[in-house]
Design a protein around this motif. Structure first.
Motif, PDB file in Angstrom:
ATOM      1  N   TYR A 222       0.800  -1.209   0.000  1.00 18.10           N
ATOM      2  CA  TYR A 222       0.000   0.000   0.000  1.00 18.10           C
ATOM      3  C   TYR A 222       0.843   1.275   0.000  1.00 18.10           C
ATOM      4  O   TYR A 222       0.524   2.225  -0.718  1.00 18.10           O
ATOM      5  CB  TYR A 222      -0.959  -0.013   1.192  1.00 18.10           C
ATOM      6  N   ASP A 223       1.898   1.309   0.786  1.00 19.21           N
ATOM      7  CA  ASP A 223       2.736   2.514   0.820  1.00 19.21           C
ATOM      8  C   ASP A 223       3.387   2.772  -0.532  1.00 19.21           C
ATOM      9  O   ASP A 223       3.429   3.907  -1.019  1.00 19.21           O
ATOM     10  CB  ASP A 223       3.815   2.382   1.904  1.00 19.21           C
ATOM     11  N   ARG A 224       3.895   1.707  -1.147  1.00 18.42           N
ATOM     12  CA  ARG A 224       4.536   1.856  -2.454  1.00 18.42           C
ATOM     13  C   ARG A 224       3.507   2.262  -3.508  1.00 18.42           C
ATOM     14  O   ARG A 224       3.772   3.118  -4.358  1.00 18.42           O
ATOM     15  CB  ARG A 224       5.222   0.552  -2.857  1.00 18.42           C
ATOM     16  N   ALA A 225       2.327   1.661  -3.449  1.00 20.52           N
ATOM     17  CA  ALA A 225       1.270   2.009  -4.407  1.00 20.52           C
ATOM     18  C   ALA A 225       0.883   3.477  -4.278  1.00 20.52           C
ATOM     19  O   ALA A 225       0.700   4.180  -5.279  1.00 20.52           O
ATOM     20  CB  ALA A 225       0.052   1.118  -4.176  1.00 20.52           C
ATOM     21  N   ALA A 226       0.762   3.969  -3.042  1.00 13.46           N
ATOM     22  CA  ALA A 226       0.387   5.367  -2.823  1.00 13.46           C
ATOM     23  C   ALA A 226       1.458   6.311  -3.364  1.00 13.46           C
ATOM     24  O   ALA A 226       1.143   7.322  -4.014  1.00 13.46           O
ATOM     25  CB  ALA A 226       0.162   5.617  -1.337  1.00 13.46           C
ATOM     26  N   ARG A 227       2.709   5.990  -3.120  1.00 17.13           N
ATOM     27  CA  ARG A 227       3.800   6.857  -3.595  1.00 17.13           C
ATOM     28  C   ARG A 227       3.811   6.940  -5.117  1.00 17.13           C
ATOM     29  O   ARG A 227       3.935   8.029  -5.694  1.00 17.13           O
ATOM     30  CB  ARG A 227       5.141   6.316  -3.091  1.00 17.13           C
ATOM     31  N   ILE A 228       3.639   5.807  -5.785  1.00 15.96           N
ATOM     32  CA  ILE A 228       3.683   5.795  -7.246  1.00 15.96           C
ATOM     33  C   ILE A 228       2.428   6.447  -7.828  1.00 15.96           C
ATOM     34  O   ILE A 228       2.486   7.140  -8.846  1.00 15.96           O
ATOM     35  CB  ILE A 228       3.859   4.353  -7.770  1.00 15.96           C
TER      36      ILE A 228
END
Length: 323
Positions: A222-228
Protein backbone atom coordinates in the motif's frame (compact mmCIF):
# COMPACT_ATOMS: atom_id res chain seq x y z
CA UNK A 1 -7.71 21.27 -29.40
CA UNK A 2 -11.02 19.83 -30.51
CA UNK A 3 -14.68 20.57 -29.89
CA UNK A 4 -17.87 18.56 -29.95
CA UNK A 5 -18.75 20.14 -33.30
CA UNK A 6 -15.22 19.51 -34.61
CA UNK A 7 -15.61 15.75 -34.41
CA UNK A 8 -18.51 15.46 -36.89
CA UNK A 9 -16.59 17.78 -39.21
CA UNK A 10 -13.78 15.21 -39.40
CA UNK A 11 -16.25 12.53 -40.48
CA UNK A 12 -17.88 14.89 -42.98
CA UNK A 13 -14.50 15.60 -44.60
CA UNK A 14 -14.02 11.87 -45.07
CA UNK A 15 -17.54 11.55 -46.47
CA UNK A 16 -16.99 14.40 -48.94
CA UNK A 17 -13.74 12.87 -50.18
CA UNK A 18 -15.50 9.55 -50.78
CA UNK A 19 -18.26 11.24 -52.82
CA UNK A 20 -15.70 11.93 -55.55
CA UNK A 21 -13.84 8.64 -55.08
CA UNK A 22 -16.24 5.99 -53.72
CA UNK A 23 -13.58 3.28 -53.80
CA UNK A 24 -10.93 5.46 -52.24
CA UNK A 25 -7.62 6.88 -53.42
CA UNK A 26 -4.21 7.34 -51.76
CA UNK A 27 -5.43 10.78 -50.64
CA UNK A 28 -8.57 9.27 -49.09
CA UNK A 29 -6.42 6.70 -47.29
CA UNK A 30 -4.24 9.51 -45.92
CA UNK A 31 -7.37 11.38 -44.82
CA UNK A 32 -8.64 8.25 -43.06
CA UNK A 33 -5.32 7.93 -41.24
CA UNK A 34 -5.56 11.59 -40.17
CA UNK A 35 -9.09 10.97 -38.86
CA UNK A 36 -7.87 8.02 -36.78
CA UNK A 37 -5.09 10.19 -35.39
CA UNK A 38 -7.60 12.90 -34.50
CA UNK A 39 -9.83 10.47 -32.60
CA UNK A 40 -6.85 8.92 -30.82
CA UNK A 41 -5.28 12.23 -29.79
CA UNK A 42 -8.58 13.66 -28.54
CA UNK A 43 -9.91 10.44 -27.00
CA UNK A 44 -10.04 11.79 -23.45
CA UNK A 45 -11.69 15.10 -24.37
CA UNK A 46 -15.11 13.64 -25.16
CA UNK A 47 -17.65 11.43 -23.36
CA UNK A 48 -17.07 7.81 -24.49
CA UNK A 49 -20.55 7.39 -25.98
CA UNK A 50 -20.20 10.50 -28.15
CA UNK A 51 -16.82 9.45 -29.48
CA UNK A 52 -18.00 5.88 -30.06
CA UNK A 53 -20.80 7.13 -32.31
CA UNK A 54 -18.40 9.23 -34.41
CA UNK A 55 -15.80 6.48 -34.75
CA UNK A 56 -18.51 4.00 -35.71
CA UNK A 57 -19.84 6.31 -38.44
CA UNK A 58 -16.37 6.85 -39.86
CA UNK A 59 -15.64 3.12 -39.88
CA UNK A 60 -18.89 2.51 -41.76
CA UNK A 61 -17.83 5.00 -44.45
CA UNK A 62 -14.53 3.15 -44.93
CA UNK A 63 -16.26 -0.23 -45.00
CA UNK A 64 -18.44 0.90 -47.92
CA UNK A 65 -15.34 2.20 -49.72
CA UNK A 66 -13.42 -1.05 -49.23
CA UNK A 67 -16.32 -3.02 -50.69
CA UNK A 68 -15.95 -1.24 -54.06
CA UNK A 69 -12.22 -0.52 -54.02
CA UNK A 70 -10.30 -1.90 -57.03
CA UNK A 71 -6.81 -0.73 -56.06
CA UNK A 72 -5.10 -3.35 -53.89
CA UNK A 73 -2.70 -0.91 -52.22
CA UNK A 74 -5.46 1.59 -51.43
CA UNK A 75 -7.68 -1.24 -50.18
CA UNK A 76 -5.00 -2.43 -47.78
CA UNK A 77 -4.47 1.11 -46.48
CA UNK A 78 -8.20 1.55 -45.91
CA UNK A 79 -8.47 -1.83 -44.17
CA UNK A 80 -5.61 -0.85 -41.87
CA UNK A 81 -7.49 2.28 -40.80
CA UNK A 82 -10.64 0.21 -40.30
CA UNK A 83 -8.50 -1.90 -37.96
CA UNK A 84 -7.41 1.14 -35.96
CA UNK A 85 -11.00 2.44 -35.79
CA UNK A 86 -12.13 -1.00 -34.58
CA UNK A 87 -9.42 -0.85 -31.92
CA UNK A 88 -10.80 2.50 -30.77
CA UNK A 89 -14.33 1.09 -30.69
CA UNK A 90 -13.13 -1.82 -28.55
CA UNK A 91 -11.47 0.53 -26.08
CA UNK A 92 -14.55 2.76 -25.98
CA UNK A 93 -16.81 -0.24 -25.30
CA UNK A 94 -14.52 -1.20 -22.42
CA UNK A 95 -14.91 2.30 -21.00
CA UNK A 96 -18.70 1.93 -21.31
CA UNK A 97 -18.69 -1.43 -19.46
CA UNK A 98 -19.61 -3.31 -22.66
CA UNK A 99 -17.07 -6.12 -22.41
CA UNK A 100 -18.56 -8.38 -25.09
CA UNK A 101 -18.63 -5.43 -27.49
CA UNK A 102 -15.03 -4.67 -26.59
CA UNK A 103 -13.90 -8.23 -27.36
CA UNK A 104 -15.81 -8.22 -30.65
CA UNK A 105 -14.25 -5.02 -31.98
CA UNK A 106 -10.79 -5.86 -30.69
CA UNK A 107 -10.85 -9.35 -32.19
CA UNK A 108 -11.70 -7.84 -35.57
CA UNK A 109 -8.92 -5.28 -35.17
CA UNK A 110 -6.42 -8.02 -34.32
CA UNK A 111 -7.42 -10.01 -37.39
CA UNK A 112 -7.03 -6.95 -39.62
CA UNK A 113 -3.66 -6.10 -38.09
CA UNK A 114 -2.34 -9.57 -38.79
CA UNK A 115 -3.78 -9.77 -42.33
CA UNK A 116 -2.48 -6.34 -43.32
CA UNK A 117 0.92 -6.87 -41.71
CA UNK A 118 0.61 -3.93 -39.30
CA UNK A 119 2.69 -4.90 -36.22
CA UNK A 120 1.87 -1.76 -34.25
CA UNK A 121 -1.85 -2.49 -34.59
CA UNK A 122 -1.39 -6.17 -33.74
CA UNK A 123 0.66 -5.30 -30.68
CA UNK A 124 -1.63 -2.59 -29.36
CA UNK A 125 -4.80 -4.62 -29.84
CA UNK A 126 -3.20 -7.60 -28.08
CA UNK A 127 -2.58 -5.29 -25.13
CA UNK A 128 -6.19 -4.11 -25.22
CA UNK A 129 -7.46 -7.71 -25.26
CA UNK A 130 -5.22 -8.39 -22.26
CA UNK A 131 -6.75 -5.34 -20.55
CA UNK A 132 -10.24 -6.75 -21.08
CA UNK A 133 -9.17 -10.18 -19.80
CA UNK A 134 -7.54 -8.59 -16.75
CA UNK A 135 -10.75 -6.70 -15.98
CA UNK A 136 -12.56 -10.02 -15.61
CA UNK A 137 -9.62 -11.52 -13.66
CA UNK A 138 -8.83 -13.97 -16.45
CA UNK A 139 -5.11 -13.78 -15.78
CA UNK A 140 -3.93 -16.60 -18.04
CA UNK A 141 -5.71 -15.30 -21.13
CA UNK A 142 -4.38 -11.82 -20.36
CA UNK A 143 -0.82 -13.20 -20.27
CA UNK A 144 -1.43 -15.04 -23.54
CA UNK A 145 -2.60 -11.83 -25.24
CA UNK A 146 0.33 -9.91 -23.78
CA UNK A 147 2.80 -12.51 -25.04
CA UNK A 148 1.24 -12.39 -28.50
CA UNK A 149 1.58 -8.63 -28.54
CA UNK A 150 5.18 -8.72 -27.35
CA UNK A 151 6.02 -11.17 -30.12
CA UNK A 152 4.61 -8.88 -32.83
CA UNK A 153 4.97 -5.28 -31.65
CA UNK A 154 8.00 -3.11 -32.37
CA UNK A 155 10.48 -2.72 -29.53
CA UNK A 156 11.09 0.35 -27.42
CA UNK A 157 8.08 2.15 -26.03
CA UNK A 158 5.64 -0.31 -27.64
CA UNK A 159 7.30 -3.08 -25.64
CA UNK A 160 7.16 -1.03 -22.43
CA UNK A 161 3.47 -0.39 -23.09
CA UNK A 162 2.67 -4.09 -23.35
CA UNK A 163 4.75 -4.88 -20.29
CA UNK A 164 3.06 -2.24 -18.14
CA UNK A 165 -0.46 -2.21 -19.53
CA UNK A 166 -1.02 -5.86 -20.38
CA UNK A 167 1.44 -8.20 -18.63
CA UNK A 168 1.90 -6.42 -15.31
CA UNK A 169 -1.75 -6.55 -14.08
CA UNK A 170 -1.99 -10.27 -14.84
CA UNK A 171 1.21 -11.09 -12.98
CA UNK A 172 0.06 -9.01 -10.02
CA UNK A 173 -3.31 -10.74 -10.08
CA UNK A 174 -1.53 -14.08 -9.89
CA UNK A 175 0.46 -12.80 -6.91
CA UNK A 176 3.82 -13.19 -8.64
CA UNK A 177 5.67 -10.33 -6.93
CA UNK A 178 9.10 -11.29 -8.29
CA UNK A 179 7.89 -11.22 -11.90
CA UNK A 180 6.05 -7.97 -11.27
CA UNK A 181 9.30 -6.37 -10.10
CA UNK A 182 11.22 -7.80 -13.07
CA UNK A 183 8.67 -6.53 -15.61
CA UNK A 184 8.57 -3.11 -13.95
CA UNK A 185 12.36 -2.88 -13.99
CA UNK A 186 12.51 -3.65 -17.72
CA UNK A 187 9.74 -1.20 -18.57
CA UNK A 188 11.32 1.49 -16.40
CA UNK A 189 14.62 1.10 -18.26
CA UNK A 190 12.87 1.57 -21.60
CA UNK A 191 11.02 4.66 -20.41
CA UNK A 192 14.24 6.29 -19.25
CA UNK A 193 15.26 6.92 -22.88
CA UNK A 194 12.06 6.44 -24.91
CA UNK A 195 10.18 9.34 -26.46
CA UNK A 196 6.63 9.35 -25.08
CA UNK A 197 3.75 8.91 -27.52
CA UNK A 198 0.55 10.94 -26.98
CA UNK A 199 -3.00 9.80 -27.55
CA UNK A 200 -5.01 6.65 -26.98
CA UNK A 201 -2.54 4.49 -28.89
CA UNK A 202 0.43 6.06 -27.14
CA UNK A 203 2.09 5.58 -23.78
CA UNK A 204 3.68 7.94 -21.29
CA UNK A 205 5.22 8.00 -17.84
CA UNK A 206 1.96 8.99 -16.13
CA UNK A 207 0.14 5.96 -17.51
CA UNK A 208 3.06 3.70 -16.74
CA UNK A 209 3.10 4.94 -13.15
CA UNK A 210 -0.65 4.26 -12.93
CA UNK A 211 -0.19 0.62 -13.91
CA UNK A 212 2.77 0.28 -11.54
CA UNK A 213 0.73 1.72 -8.66
CA UNK A 214 -2.18 -0.59 -9.39
CA UNK A 215 0.07 -3.64 -9.55
CA UNK A 216 1.56 -2.79 -6.16
CA UNK A 217 -1.93 -2.18 -4.81
CA UNK A 218 -2.97 -5.65 -5.97
CA UNK A 219 0.07 -7.07 -4.15
CA UNK A 220 -1.00 -5.12 -1.01
CA UNK A 221 2.09 -2.96 -1.04
CA UNK A 222 0.00 0.00 0.00
CA UNK A 223 2.74 2.51 0.82
CA UNK A 224 4.54 1.86 -2.45
CA UNK A 225 1.27 2.01 -4.41
CA UNK A 226 0.39 5.37 -2.82
CA UNK A 227 3.80 6.86 -3.60
CA UNK A 228 3.68 5.80 -7.25
CA UNK A 229 0.06 6.91 -7.63
CA UNK A 230 1.07 10.37 -6.44
CA UNK A 231 3.75 10.43 -9.16
CA UNK A 232 1.11 9.56 -11.75
CA UNK A 233 -1.23 12.28 -10.46
CA UNK A 234 1.57 14.85 -10.62
CA UNK A 235 2.25 13.97 -14.26
CA UNK A 236 -1.38 14.34 -15.39
CA UNK A 237 -3.51 17.41 -16.00
CA UNK A 238 -6.18 17.76 -13.33
CA UNK A 239 -9.75 16.61 -14.04
CA UNK A 240 -8.73 14.28 -16.86
CA UNK A 241 -9.58 10.56 -16.95
CA UNK A 242 -5.94 9.68 -16.17
CA UNK A 243 -5.96 12.03 -13.18
CA UNK A 244 -9.18 10.43 -11.95
CA UNK A 245 -7.77 6.92 -12.34
CA UNK A 246 -4.61 7.70 -10.40
CA UNK A 247 -6.58 9.56 -7.70
CA UNK A 248 -8.84 6.56 -7.16
CA UNK A 249 -5.89 4.16 -7.01
CA UNK A 250 -4.40 6.46 -4.38
CA UNK A 251 -7.69 6.37 -2.45
CA UNK A 252 -7.64 2.56 -2.55
CA UNK A 253 -4.08 2.59 -1.23
CA UNK A 254 -5.06 5.00 1.57
CA UNK A 255 -8.27 3.33 2.68
CA UNK A 256 -6.67 0.97 5.19
CA UNK A 257 -4.97 3.77 7.12
CA UNK A 258 -7.40 6.61 6.52
CA UNK A 259 -10.92 5.64 5.37
CA UNK A 260 -12.23 9.20 5.79
CA UNK A 261 -9.43 10.61 3.62
CA UNK A 262 -9.99 7.92 0.99
CA UNK A 263 -13.71 8.71 0.85
CA UNK A 264 -13.02 12.44 0.55
CA UNK A 265 -10.60 11.81 -2.31
CA UNK A 266 -13.23 9.77 -4.14
CA UNK A 267 -15.83 12.49 -3.55
CA UNK A 268 -13.41 15.03 -5.01
CA UNK A 269 -13.21 12.91 -8.18
CA UNK A 270 -17.01 12.77 -8.39
CA UNK A 271 -17.20 16.54 -7.90
CA UNK A 272 -14.77 17.20 -10.73
CA UNK A 273 -15.64 14.52 -13.31
CA UNK A 274 -19.20 14.64 -14.72
CA UNK A 275 -21.02 11.31 -14.80
CA UNK A 276 -21.02 11.36 -18.61
CA UNK A 277 -17.20 11.40 -18.60
CA UNK A 278 -16.71 8.88 -15.82
CA UNK A 279 -15.32 5.74 -17.41
CA UNK A 280 -16.38 2.25 -16.38
CA UNK A 281 -12.83 1.66 -15.15
CA UNK A 282 -13.22 4.56 -12.70
CA UNK A 283 -16.63 3.26 -11.67
CA UNK A 284 -15.08 -0.14 -10.98
CA UNK A 285 -12.46 1.45 -8.70
CA UNK A 286 -15.18 3.43 -6.93
CA UNK A 287 -17.22 0.25 -6.38
CA UNK A 288 -14.15 -1.48 -5.01
CA UNK A 289 -13.54 1.41 -2.63
CA UNK A 290 -17.18 1.35 -1.51
CA UNK A 291 -16.88 -2.36 -0.68
CA UNK A 292 -13.76 -1.73 1.39
CA UNK A 293 -15.60 1.02 3.28
CA UNK A 294 -18.70 -1.08 3.90
CA UNK A 295 -18.17 -1.27 7.68
CA UNK A 296 -17.32 2.44 8.09
CA UNK A 297 -20.08 4.90 9.05
CA UNK A 298 -18.15 8.18 9.01
CA UNK A 299 -19.86 11.15 7.33
CA UNK A 300 -17.64 11.24 4.20
CA UNK A 301 -18.20 7.52 3.68
CA UNK A 302 -21.96 7.86 4.00
CA UNK A 303 -21.87 10.76 1.54
CA UNK A 304 -19.84 8.70 -0.93
CA UNK A 305 -22.22 5.77 -0.58
CA UNK A 306 -25.18 8.00 -1.44
CA UNK A 307 -23.42 9.64 -4.38
CA UNK A 308 -22.59 6.23 -5.83
CA UNK A 309 -26.16 5.03 -5.34
CA UNK A 310 -27.41 7.93 -7.46
CA UNK A 311 -24.76 7.55 -10.17
CA UNK A 312 -26.35 6.49 -13.49
CA UNK A 313 -24.99 3.37 -15.15
CA UNK A 314 -22.78 3.86 -18.28
CA UNK A 315 -25.47 2.15 -20.37
CA UNK A 316 -29.10 2.13 -19.22
CA UNK A 317 -31.51 -0.79 -19.22
CA UNK A 318 -32.91 0.46 -22.52
CA UNK A 319 -29.46 0.20 -24.14
CA UNK A 320 -29.00 3.96 -24.35
CA UNK A 321 -25.60 5.23 -23.19
CA UNK A 322 -25.65 7.59 -20.24
CA UNK A 323 -21.89 8.28 -20.47
Amino acid sequence: MTTASGMPAIRESLQLALLDAPGGTPAVAALAKAAVEHYALNYSKHPPALLLDEVHRSRRLLAVAVAVCTDEQVGTALRTQIGWLSALLGNLCHHLADETGARTHLTLALDIGERTGEPSLTGWVSGALAMVANSRRDWQHALDHASHGLAHAPGGLRRAQLLGWAQLPALAGMGDADQVDAVLAEADRILETAVEMPGRFGYDLAEHRLHAAEANLTLRRYDRAARIALESIAAKAENTPGWAAASLVLALAEVHEGPDAAALRALDVLDRIPAARLRATARSRLARLERQLSTVDAAPVLDLRERLRLLPAPIGEDGVATA
